[in-house]
Motif scaffolding. Structure first.
Motif, short mmCIF file in Angstrom:
data_model
loop_
_atom_site.label_atom_id
_atom_site.label_comp_id
_atom_site.label_asym_id
_atom_site.label_seq_id
_atom_site.Cartn_x
_atom_site.Cartn_y
_atom_site.Cartn_z
N TYR A 134 37.21 28.48 64.47
CA TYR A 134 39.04 28.73 64.89
C TYR A 134 39.84 27.67 66.00
O TYR A 134 40.81 27.07 65.86
N ARG A 135 39.08 27.64 66.96
CA ARG A 135 39.16 26.20 67.87
C ARG A 135 38.96 25.18 67.33
O ARG A 135 40.60 24.51 67.34
N ILE A 136 38.38 24.87 66.72
CA ILE A 136 38.34 23.61 65.71
C ILE A 136 39.74 22.96 65.12
O ILE A 136 39.82 21.49 64.80
N GLY A 137 39.70 24.15 64.12
CA GLY A 137 41.00 23.89 63.03
C GLY A 137 42.26 24.14 63.73
O GLY A 137 42.64 23.77 63.47
N ILE A 138 42.77 24.46 64.64
CA ILE A 138 43.59 24.33 65.24
C ILE A 138 43.82 22.92 65.96
O ILE A 138 44.64 22.56 66.02
N GLU A 139 42.70 22.43 66.43
CA GLU A 139 42.72 21.79 67.79
C GLU A 139 43.15 20.44 66.99
O GLU A 139 43.04 19.69 67.34
N HIS A 140 41.66 20.40 66.04
CA HIS A 140 41.34 19.06 65.61
C HIS A 140 42.02 19.01 63.74
O HIS A 140 41.91 17.93 63.29
N TYR A 141 42.48 20.25 63.39
CA TYR A 141 42.94 20.26 61.85
C TYR A 141 44.48 20.43 61.91
O TYR A 141 44.70 20.26 60.87
N GLY A 142 45.07 20.98 63.46
CA GLY A 142 46.20 21.26 62.69
C GLY A 142 46.63 21.96 62.39
O GLY A 142 47.95 22.19 61.72
N LEU A 143 45.81 23.40 61.68
CA LEU A 143 45.64 24.53 60.93
C LEU A 143 46.56 25.99 62.00
O LEU A 143 45.97 26.10 63.27
N SER A 144 47.57 26.53 61.63
CA SER A 144 47.25 27.26 62.06
C SER A 144 46.23 28.77 62.39
O SER A 144 45.46 28.25 60.98
N GLU A 145 46.80 30.01 62.60
CA GLU A 145 45.69 31.19 62.34
C GLU A 145 45.30 31.89 61.55
O GLU A 145 44.60 31.97 60.32
N GLU A 146 46.44 31.92 60.99
CA GLU A 146 46.70 32.27 59.84
C GLU A 146 46.40 31.11 58.35
O GLU A 146 46.00 31.94 57.04
N GLU A 147 46.45 29.79 58.33
CA GLU A 147 46.34 29.07 57.45
C GLU A 147 44.03 29.10 57.35
O GLU A 147 43.59 28.66 56.59
N ILE A 148 44.12 29.63 58.61
CA ILE A 148 42.50 29.75 59.06
C ILE A 148 42.05 30.78 58.20
O ILE A 148 41.52 30.83 57.09
N ASN A 149 42.41 31.48 58.89
CA ASN A 149 42.47 33.54 57.51
C ASN A 149 42.29 33.33 55.78
O ASN A 149 41.66 34.27 55.38
N GLU A 150 43.19 32.34 56.03
CA GLU A 150 43.74 31.92 54.33
C GLU A 150 42.64 31.27 53.28
O GLU A 150 42.33 31.98 52.47
N GLY A 151 41.92 30.30 54.00
CA GLY A 151 41.48 29.41 53.84
C GLY A 151 39.46 30.58 53.94
O GLY A 151 39.05 30.44 53.08
N VAL A 152 39.75 31.64 54.91
CA VAL A 152 38.60 31.87 54.80
C VAL A 152 38.60 32.96 54.35
O VAL A 152 37.48 33.34 53.63
N LYS A 153 39.36 33.11 54.11
CA LYS A 153 39.58 34.68 52.69
C LYS A 153 39.37 34.29 51.36
O LYS A 153 38.78 34.84 50.37
N SER A 154 39.55 32.74 50.83
CA SER A 154 39.84 32.06 49.76
C SER A 154 38.27 31.59 49.77
O SER A 154 37.53 31.83 48.96
N ALA A 155 37.66 31.55 50.92
CA ALA A 155 36.28 30.97 51.33
C ALA A 155 35.74 29.69 49.88
O ALA A 155 34.49 30.18 49.41
N GLY A 156 37.14 29.01 49.70
CA GLY A 156 36.06 27.70 48.84
C GLY A 156 35.34 26.83 49.53
O GLY A 156 35.35 26.53 50.47
N VAL A 157 34.68 26.04 48.73
CA VAL A 157 33.52 25.40 48.95
C VAL A 157 34.39 23.93 48.64
O VAL A 157 34.19 23.75 47.74
N SER A 158 34.91 22.86 49.53
CA SER A 158 35.61 21.93 49.00
C SER A 158 34.74 20.57 49.02
O SER A 158 34.40 20.42 47.47
N SER A 159 33.24 20.67 49.53
CA SER A 159 32.49 19.33 49.39
C SER A 159 33.30 18.41 48.73
O SER A 159 33.16 17.28 48.51
N VAL A 160 34.27 18.13 49.83
CA VAL A 160 35.92 16.77 50.00
C VAL A 160 34.74 16.01 50.80
O VAL A 160 34.70 16.20 51.93
N ILE A 161 34.53 14.78 50.46
CA ILE A 161 34.05 13.70 51.02
C ILE A 161 34.70 12.73 51.99
O ILE A 161 35.73 11.98 51.35
N PRO A 162 35.05 12.29 53.31
CA PRO A 162 35.43 11.79 54.27
C PRO A 162 35.82 10.83 53.91
O PRO A 162 34.33 10.45 53.29
N GLU A 163 36.73 9.91 53.56
CA GLU A 163 36.55 8.27 53.22
C GLU A 163 35.78 7.72 54.66
O GLU A 163 34.79 6.54 54.22
#
Length: 132
Positions: free
Chosen positions: A33-62
């Motif tokens: 949660y700390r990394i999500g908020i500080e490094h990704y600009g996500l809100s707790e709600e967005e993190i909660n949603e992401g964790v609930k959906s628990a998708g795996v992205s495998s998006v490779i950073p450029e």
């Protein structure tokens, strides 16, 4: 500021590290949660949603710096509970490979990132060291 869908998907890769050893430790979730908020600009709600959906992205950073950043954040999460499991080290190895790290260099990079994470070295310093 709107966070990109790509960044949200990259963040979900970090959640995979929390799940790597099959035990969700509170310290790992707190770190996620700390990394999500500080490094990704996500809100707790967005993190909660992401964790609930628990998708795996495998998006490779450029950018190489982004790849190092995500790998280092995974290492930080791996150490969050004070213990490093083989499954966490293996997941870090898999992502390093997926991110295009030379096979001969993967173990050295993973050991370096885990060592730096254990010492709680600032992410910017880790990136600087690796970029020389």
């Amino acid at each position: 500021m709107e966070i990109s869908a790509k960044k949200k998907l990259q963040f979900l890769d970090l959640y995979c590290m929390v799940m790597a050893d099959g035990i969700v430790h509170p310290k790992e979730m707190e770190t996620l949660y700390r990394i999500g908020i500080e490094h990704y600009g996500l809100s707790e709600e967005e993190i909660n949603e992401g964790v609930k959906s628990a998708g795996v992205s495998s998006v490779i950073p450029e950018l190489p710096e982004e790849r190092i950043s995500v790998l280092y954040e995974m290492a930080v999460i791996a150490w969050a509970d004070g213990e490093l499991e083989d499954s966490e080290r293996n997941m870090l190895r898999r992502y390093a490979s997926m991110y295009g790290v030379n096979e001969e260099s993967i173990d050295e990079l993973v050991d370096f990132l885990l060592d730096q994470a254990k010492k709680n070295v600032d992410e910017k310093d880790v990136i600087k060291q690796l970029n020389g």
